[in-house]
Design a protein around this motif. Structure first.
Motif, PDB file in Angstrom:
ATOM      1  N   ARG A  64       7.300  29.363   2.103  1.00  0.00           N
ATOM      2  CA  ARG A  64       8.610  29.765   0.909  1.00  0.00           C
ATOM      3  C   ARG A  64       7.308  29.958  -0.313  1.00  0.00           C
ATOM      4  N   GLU A  83       8.267  30.121  -4.574  1.00  0.00           N
ATOM      5  CA  GLU A  83       9.142  29.426  -5.283  1.00  0.00           C
ATOM      6  C   GLU A  83       8.352  28.117  -5.105  1.00  0.00           C
ATOM      7  N   GLU A 113       6.132  28.475  -8.323  1.00  0.00           N
ATOM      8  CA  GLU A 113       6.806  28.152  -9.570  1.00  0.00           C
ATOM      9  C   GLU A 113       7.118  26.954  -9.894  1.00  0.00           C
ATOM     10  N   LEU A 151       8.092  23.171  -0.359  1.00  0.00           N
ATOM     11  CA  LEU A 151       8.224  25.053   0.166  1.00  0.00           C
ATOM     12  C   LEU A 151       7.837  25.529   0.211  1.00  0.00           C
ATOM     13  N   SER A 177       7.028  21.417  -4.745  1.00  0.00           N
ATOM     14  CA  SER A 177       6.424  22.622  -4.618  1.00  0.00           C
ATOM     15  C   SER A 177       5.702  22.872  -2.665  1.00  0.00           C
TER      16      SER A 177
END
Length: 593
Positions: free
Chosen positions: A472, A475, A478, A467, A464
């Motif tokens: 991002r 993503e 999540e 990202l 995470s």
């Protein structure tokens, strides 16, 4: 050893050579049984010998029999007679163990044919040696036949599995072997693992209503729980096949722990409830039998397979930290001179909890000792790499370049020692993302970490982070929530909350980001990374006074912080706009440039 009086054997006057079939039966795990219940084990083994193995040998024309205490060696005039006895002996052993309250006695039996020498009440020969060694390759409840024995049979039994040539202890050359597997694997006792990690067994869930839906869910959930726990390198999870035949409702946890050689048991009860299933999963320790953790799930039948992943994830998230806490309590009670590498690693993890400067150095000392005690322990190396990463990130490092070099070497060492160590792959990726400031190149390492360790919370959380550094956000959020769900009760929850808040900041949900950062700081007030993202979230909401207050708290934790140095060395965003936004927010908060 003297021959059994039930067999005529030789007179001891002169040796006799003859062709024979030798069958050797051995009780699986007999030393474990004797160690756990010596009187009961001796009685059970004697009963099996006297009421089954010896009488059956006589009935099938045995020429010679020798007891080995936990097994028997029998000579037959033909391979057919040896096979008939072996099959009858296995049926007798299966019947003996049919009562679930009995000791788990299972036989391995092997057969070879060849020339033997009978003299002075004993029997010798190469086929005797081969048969004795061959039984180690027989499956519990099944048979192992040499190629010579198989060819000597009038009618080989159906279902023989040719496994090719094997090497036998103290036997020159190799022997071709065929196995006859049991229809149903028997219960067998297991020795405790030699390694320091705690062992856990996942028992078949007891299904009160054994319909097709509950059976499929039962089998699938247990398999997934075993795989997920097995990916956590702090646990040794025994194979599913070792738990077949054992039932939590029949045995108490201490008995099961001794029989299976484990410190922890996972069991469950599954029953129909209305238009769905209700599952209760329990975790017990096996020394005293105490229940450590339990959770109940209601599963709609129409969503049974959709819910399975959730049940597995919640179960693993409850079991893993509970076992870690129990192991830590035991490690903290041990005197320093008796600590194992695993104990030192647990103490290091405990010292890192909450990221407190006064315990931070103790964590390094424990990890160094763990690596000295067990140079092959990949998890200790991976955690040591993480220690150096935190030292740099918190500005507690006296020599950041040296710590970065140590971080890289230790992370690579962890992966070399164990290519399936998710933590090692995750730290390797984080090194590239945060310390080399190249999150794009980090992604393959972090993806690999989540593949080999789908239940490793830190792997998802550091994925995470990379990202987020790339901008991002969706993503990243999540992955962050996946990591947080896998570690909902851990003492390092502050770390997972930080990365959730970082992803929320990246997608522009500044109110949620601020909440996550405050939760992180409530559990670890000295975690300065959370201070900085909280400042950015507050400035984005025009809460400059609140941002200034947070900057003052950050400076108390990190008095030498300077924006210019942070921009050069530690600002993590590869996304230019996000990096500029963070630096501008720090300046507006009054942090020194």
């Amino acid at each position: 050893m003297a021959e059994d009086p039930a067999f005529p054997g030789d007179t001891g006057m002169r040796p006799e050579r003859r062709s024979a079939a030798i069958a050797v039966a051995d009780v699986v795990g007999s030393s474990v049984l004797v160690g756990m219940a010596p009187d009961a084990a001796h009685q059970a083994l004697t009963h099996l010998q006297d009421t089954a193995l010896v009488p059956l040998a006589v009935a099938h024309g045995a020429c010679f029999q020798r007891s080995t205490g936990d097994g028997t060696l029998v000579e037959f005039p033909s391979a057919d007679a040896a096979l008939a006895w072996a099959l009858a002996a296995q049926r007798a052993a299966t019947a003996t163990a049919a009562d679930p309250r009995s000791l788990p006695i299972a036989l391995r039996i092997s057969i070879d044919v060849g020339e033997v020498l009978v003299a002075k009440g004993d029997i010798t020969g190469q086929c005797v040696n081969i048969a004795a060694r061959l039984q180690e390759h027989a499956p519990p409840g099944g048979l192992a036949l040499s190629e010579a024995a198989r060819q000597a049979l009038t009618a080989p039994p159906p279902g023989l599995v040719n496994i090719g040539s094997v090497s036998l202890r103290n036997i020159l050359g190799q022997v071709r072997v065929a196995l006859l597997l049991p229809e149903c694997p028997p219960r067998v006792p297991r020795p405790a693992p030699l390694e320091g990690r705690p062992a856990v067994a996942v028992l078949p869930f007891h299904a009160e209503d054994a319909d097709e839906a509950s059976r499929y869910f039962n089998e699938g959930a247990i398999e997934d729980i075993i795989l997920s726990l097995g990916a956590l390198h702090e646990l040794a999870v025994i194979a599913r096949g070792a738990t077949l035949g054992w039932a939590a409702e029949t045995y108490d946890p201490p008995t099961l722990g001794r029989m299976l050689g484990v410190r922890y048991l996972v069991s469950g009860r599954l029953r129909r409830r209305g238009d769905g299933l209700r599952l209760r999963v329990d975790l017990h320790e096996t020394q005293e039998g105490d229940q450590l953790w339990s959770e109940r799930f209601d599963i709609p039948l129409r969503e049974i397979f959709l819910v399975q992943d959730h049940v597995v994830e919640r179960t693993v998230a409850g079991i893993a930290p509970t076992i870690r806490a129990a192991e830590l309590r035991m490690a903290l009670r041990k005197p320093p001179q008796s600590l194992t590498a695993y104990d030192h690693t647990l103490r290091a993890m405990h010292a890192l909890d909450g990221l407190k400067r006064d315990t931070f150095r103790a964590a390094e000392q424990h990890l160094q000792q763990a690596m000295l005690d067990d140079p092959g322990y990949a998890t200790a190396a991976a955690l040591a790499a993480r220690w150096h990463s935190l030292a740099i990130g918190q500005a507690w490092s006296e020599n950041p370049a040296n710590d970065a070099a140590q971080l890289r070497e230790l992370a690579h060492r962890a992966v070399r020692l164990d290519p399936r160590n998710a933590l090692g792959h995750a730290i390797s990726g984080h090194f590239r993302a945060y310390h080399l400031r190249d999150p794009e190149s980090a992604l393959p390492h972090l993806r690999r970490a989540t593949e080999v360790g789908p239940s490793c919370a830190l792997a998802w959380t550091l994925l995470s982070g990379s990202l987020s550094y790339l901008g991002r956000g969706a993503e990243a959020l999540e992955a962050a929530r996946r990591g947080l769900a896998l570690s909902p009760l851990g003492a390092d929850r502050y770390y997972y909350q930080f990365f959730e808040g970082l992803a929320q900041h990246v997608i522009g949900d500044q109110a949620a980001a601020a909440r996550s950062m405050r939760l992180s700081l409530a559990e670890s007030p000295g975690f300065t990374s959370a201070h900085r993202i909280l400042i950015a979230a507050l400035v984005a909401q025009d809460e400059c006074a609140a941002a200034q207050a947070v900057a003052a708290e950050m400076m108390q934790c990190e008095p030498r912080f300077r924006i210019s140095h942070y921009a050069r060395e530690r600002q993590p965003f590869a996304d230019t706009a996000l990096g500029r936004q963070l630096l501008d927010a720090l300046r507006q908060s009054g942090a020194p440039d």
